[in-house]
Design an enzyme around this catalytic site. Structure first.
Site, PDB file in Angstrom:
ATOM      1  N   SER A 240      36.992 -13.809 -42.951  1.00  0.00           N
ATOM      2  CA  SER A 240      37.565 -12.546 -42.475  1.00  0.00           C
ATOM      3  C   SER A 240      37.328 -11.433 -43.503  1.00  0.00           C
ATOM      4  O   SER A 240      37.096 -11.701 -44.690  1.00  0.00           O
ATOM      5  CB  SER A 240      39.058 -12.735 -42.238  1.00  0.00           C
ATOM      6  N   CYS A 295      31.669 -14.595 -34.734  1.00  0.00           N
ATOM      7  CA  CYS A 295      31.567 -13.274 -35.362  1.00  0.00           C
ATOM      8  C   CYS A 295      30.606 -12.382 -34.588  1.00  0.00           C
ATOM      9  O   CYS A 295      30.566 -11.181 -34.805  1.00  0.00           O
ATOM     10  CB  CYS A 295      31.122 -13.402 -36.802  1.00  0.00           C
TER      11      CYS A 295
HETATM   12  P1  NAD Z   1      39.317 -16.790 -43.419  1.00  0.00           P
HETATM   13  O1  NAD Z   1      38.947 -15.542 -44.137  1.00  0.00           O
HETATM   14  O2  NAD Z   1      40.751 -17.033 -43.116  1.00  0.00           O
HETATM   15  O3  NAD Z   1      38.841 -18.078 -44.271  1.00  0.00           O
HETATM   16  C1  NAD Z   1      37.525 -18.158 -44.767  1.00  0.00           C
HETATM   17  C2  NAD Z   1      37.550 -18.981 -46.050  1.00  0.00           C
HETATM   18  O4  NAD Z   1      38.352 -18.308 -47.022  1.00  0.00           O
HETATM   19  C3  NAD Z   1      38.135 -20.369 -45.862  1.00  0.00           C
HETATM   20  O5  NAD Z   1      37.330 -21.292 -46.538  1.00  0.00           O
HETATM   21  C4  NAD Z   1      39.530 -20.258 -46.484  1.00  0.00           C
HETATM   22  O6  NAD Z   1      39.929 -21.462 -47.112  1.00  0.00           O
HETATM   23  C5  NAD Z   1      39.375 -19.160 -47.518  1.00  0.00           C
HETATM   24  N1  NAD Z   1      40.603 -18.359 -47.680  1.00  0.00           N
HETATM   25  C6  NAD Z   1      41.520 -18.067 -46.720  1.00  0.00           C
HETATM   26  N2  NAD Z   1      42.498 -17.296 -47.234  1.00  0.00           N
HETATM   27  C7  NAD Z   1      42.189 -17.096 -48.531  1.00  0.00           C
HETATM   28  C8  NAD Z   1      42.819 -16.367 -49.588  1.00  0.00           C
HETATM   29  N3  NAD Z   1      43.967 -15.696 -49.406  1.00  0.00           N
HETATM   30  N4  NAD Z   1      42.235 -16.374 -50.806  1.00  0.00           N
HETATM   31  C9  NAD Z   1      41.080 -17.032 -51.024  1.00  0.00           C
HETATM   32  N5  NAD Z   1      40.447 -17.745 -50.044  1.00  0.00           N
HETATM   33  C10 NAD Z   1      40.985 -17.767 -48.817  1.00  0.00           C
HETATM   34  O7  NAD Z   1      38.413 -16.848 -42.105  1.00  0.00           O
HETATM   35  P2  NAD Z   1      38.512 -17.886 -40.904  1.00  0.00           P
HETATM   36  O8  NAD Z   1      39.735 -17.584 -40.101  1.00  0.00           O
HETATM   37  O9  NAD Z   1      38.284 -19.259 -41.380  1.00  0.00           O
HETATM   38  O10 NAD Z   1      37.219 -17.473 -40.062  1.00  0.00           O
HETATM   39  C11 NAD Z   1      37.201 -16.453 -39.109  1.00  0.00           C
HETATM   40  C12 NAD Z   1      36.681 -15.165 -39.684  1.00  0.00           C
HETATM   41  O11 NAD Z   1      35.365 -15.358 -40.187  1.00  0.00           O
HETATM   42  C13 NAD Z   1      36.562 -14.063 -38.632  1.00  0.00           C
HETATM   43  O12 NAD Z   1      37.008 -12.862 -39.215  1.00  0.00           O
HETATM   44  C14 NAD Z   1      35.072 -14.005 -38.342  1.00  0.00           C
HETATM   45  O13 NAD Z   1      34.605 -12.778 -37.883  1.00  0.00           O
HETATM   46  C15 NAD Z   1      34.517 -14.322 -39.701  1.00  0.00           C
HETATM   47  N6  NAD Z   1      33.144 -14.800 -39.593  1.00  0.00           N
HETATM   48  C16 NAD Z   1      32.157 -13.935 -39.942  1.00  0.00           C
HETATM   49  C17 NAD Z   1      30.835 -14.315 -39.827  1.00  0.00           C
HETATM   50  C18 NAD Z   1      29.746 -13.363 -40.184  1.00  0.00           C
HETATM   51  O14 NAD Z   1      28.584 -13.745 -40.129  1.00  0.00           O
HETATM   52  N7  NAD Z   1      30.054 -12.128 -40.540  1.00  0.00           N
HETATM   53  C19 NAD Z   1      30.511 -15.602 -39.357  1.00  0.00           C
HETATM   54  C20 NAD Z   1      31.545 -16.467 -39.032  1.00  0.00           C
HETATM   55  C21 NAD Z   1      32.872 -16.048 -39.151  1.00  0.00           C
END
Ligand code: NAD
Length: 496
Positions: A240, A295
């Site tokens: 995210s 995404c």
């Molecule tokens: P997320 O940001 O919650 O988690 C992603 C990663 O970050 C995970 O491995 C998680 O363990 C870690 N994380 C979560 N909170 C954290 C924190 N406070 N501090 C440090 N690390 C932390 O995302 P998600 O819910 O797993 O995935 C969905 C998101 O990913 C959506 O926003 C989507 O658009 C995005 N996404 C983007 C793409 C792209 O190509 N731009 C591709 C796939 C997904």
């Protein structure tokens, strides 16, 4: 090859099989707190995953750092051969891996197979590393002096993955980083760690030497330990936007290279001359495929002029035909969303959409699936006549919710797209070459579809957005990836 463990759910979290970290070629049990991995279609506990801390991350970094000198000296052609072996193992296990994926993530088996195929394509492309990694040179840059540009691996890299593509996203990075001669650490999403467990069993079976590829399970603490470790030279993040921003900033403190792919709000422009039937099918697949947890999902339709009314009718008809259920069952065309809290978050967006005056013409909030009362169900949902500044037209929902905004012209559509915080992907549907050309030229969004609902660049092209959808400069896979994972050494040479 089949895993002895993977995909065998146990009844309760206390009995659940504990997933292990993979460090230096060994599977290591973590003493950290474990959390359950749930099947989003059934609520069953599939396994428990450790929330590893800094000590475990640092042990993986040490293993990767120790493995680097010998791996770097391994000829690129030999490094590539390990990836031919890995590709064969992945091919033999597509079905097993796809089933694990559907169980832990929820998407349908056919969607899972498609994403595994995309994962394998990255391995295929990385087998070309002896060519992809070549440098360049020029004789006589000055009289009797030659210059060569050599690409060299840099050291230890890590990737931090989101929940929505459990097999594919880490393979956007690992094959390119490792084939170019770096060593690597994968931190899968703690919500979907089981595909990577199976992939790492295949990595182990491929003979890639111990320490070259490592995996640490966990959440926030393991991520921050990766960001803070000075021996990690670069980080590839997907998730995210707020976390992408955090990763970009914090990893910069230790001088790392960073590519941080963030969230999205993707606009689909439909011109009055668009092929209605095919366009409506593509849009329906775009917003509801993978339960909207992509995404690249089309989230807002900008319906230009007269196309609005007939398009809305078609979209409603097609979305109403979607069959929600357990993705392992035949005939199901949309699985559950990832978790109960995520389902509630999507529902709260729907409530906001109603409160802000949108017309809710298809409501997925009460979706139920017989026999699967414990699943996180959310049916396809469509809002019509939404104002461009409404919350549901601006924020990422990450569920099967489509927002339709009527606009007067292509110009108004492009201006609306430019007001968005996000710029991951966008598409236009039209039969007009000039309209498509104008859109391609003017719309400032890095991934673009022309009569394509999900504009996903393949492994040999680069993948990533701009604005709040991407932090960094070099994007995922394709040519950018070779740049990201290598340093270009310029050697200027004269012989007396
Ligand atoms: P997320 O940001 O919650 O988690 C992603 C990663 O970050 C995970 O491995 C998680 O363990 C870690 N994380 C979560 N909170 C954290 C924190 N406070 N501090 C440090 N690390 C932390 O995302 P998600 O819910 O797993 O995935 C969905 C998101 O990913 C959506 O926003 C989507 O658009 C995005 N996404 C983007 C793409 C792209 O190509 N731009 C591709 C796939 C997904």
């Amino acid at each position: 090859m089949t895993s002895p463990h993977v995909g065998t759910p146990t009844a309760t979290s206390s009995e659940a099989r504990q997933l292990k970290n993979y460090i230096g070629g060994d599977w290591i049990t973590s003493n950290a707190e474990h959390i359950p991995v749930l099947n989003p279609a059934t609520g069953e506990t599939l396994a428990s995953v450790p929330m590893s801390g800094a000590d475990e991350v640092n042990a993986a970094v040490k293993a990767a750092k120790d493995a680097f000198p010998a791996w770097r000296e391994t000829p690129p052609l030999v490094r590539a051969r390990y990836f031919f072996t890995l590709k064969n193992l992945l091919e033999e296990n597509v079905e097993h891996l796809s089933k694990i994926l559907t169980k832990e993530h929820g998407k349908t088996l056919s969607e899972a197979r498609g994403s595994v195929r995309r994962a394998i394509e990255n391995v295929e492309v990385a087998t070309g590393i002896p060519t992809l990694m070549q440098g360049y040179n020029l004789e006589d840059v000055a009289r009797g002096i030659d210059c060569q540009a050599i690409r060299q691996p840099i050291g230890v890299f890590a990737c931090i993955a989101p929940f929505n593509f459990p097999a594919m996203v880490p393979l956007w990075f690992l094959p390119f980083a490792v084939a170019t001669g770096n060593t690597f650490i994968v931190k899968p999403s703690e919500q979907v760690p089981m595909c990577q467990e199976f992939i790492f069993e295949m990595i182990q079976a491929s003979g890639i030497p111990p320490g070259v590829c490592n995996m640490i399970h966990g959440g926030k603490d393991s991520v921050n330990a990766i960001l803070d470790n000075p021996d990690i030279k670069g980080v590839s993040f997907v998730g995210s936007t707020p976390i992408a921003r955090h990763v970009y900033k914090r990893a910069g403190e230790t001088g790392k290279r960073v590519q941080a792919l963030g969230g999205a709000k993707n606009f689909l422009v439909v011109m009055p001359d668009a092929q209605l039937e095919d366009t409506a099918s593509a849009i329906t697949e775009s917003f509801a495929g993978c339960a909207g947890e992509r995404c690249l999902a089309g989230s807002v339709v900008l319906a230009v002029g007269d196309v609005h009314k007939p398009l809305v009718e078609k979209l409603k008809e097609k979305a109403s035909n979607i069959k929600v259920g357990n993705g392992l069952e035949a005939g199901v065309t949309m699985g559950p969303v990832i978790s109960a809290p995520h389902r509630d978050k999507i529902a709260s967006y729907v409530e906001k959409g109603i409160a802000e005056g949108g017309d809710l013409i298809l409501d997925g909030r009460d979706c139920k699936v017989e026999g699967h009362e414990g699943g996180n169900w959310f049916g396809p949902t469509i809002f019509d006549n939404v104002k461009p500044d409404a919350t549901i037209a601006k924020e990422e929902i990450f569920g099967p919710v489509l927002t339709i905004v009527p606009v007067e012209s292509l110009d108004e559509a492009i201006n609306t797209i430019h007001k968005s915080e996000f710029a991951n992907a966008t598409s236009i549907f039209t039969q007009s070459g000039p309209a498509a050309r104008e859109f391609r030229y003017r719309a400032e969004v890095s991934m673009m579809g022309i009569n394509i609902g999900v504009a996903a660049p393949m492994a040999f092209f680069s993948f990533g957005g701009t604005r709040s959808s991407f932090y960094g400069d070099l994007k995922a896979h394709g040519r950018d990836s070779i740049e990201f994972y290598t340093d270009k050494k310029m050697v200027i040479e004269r012989w007396f």
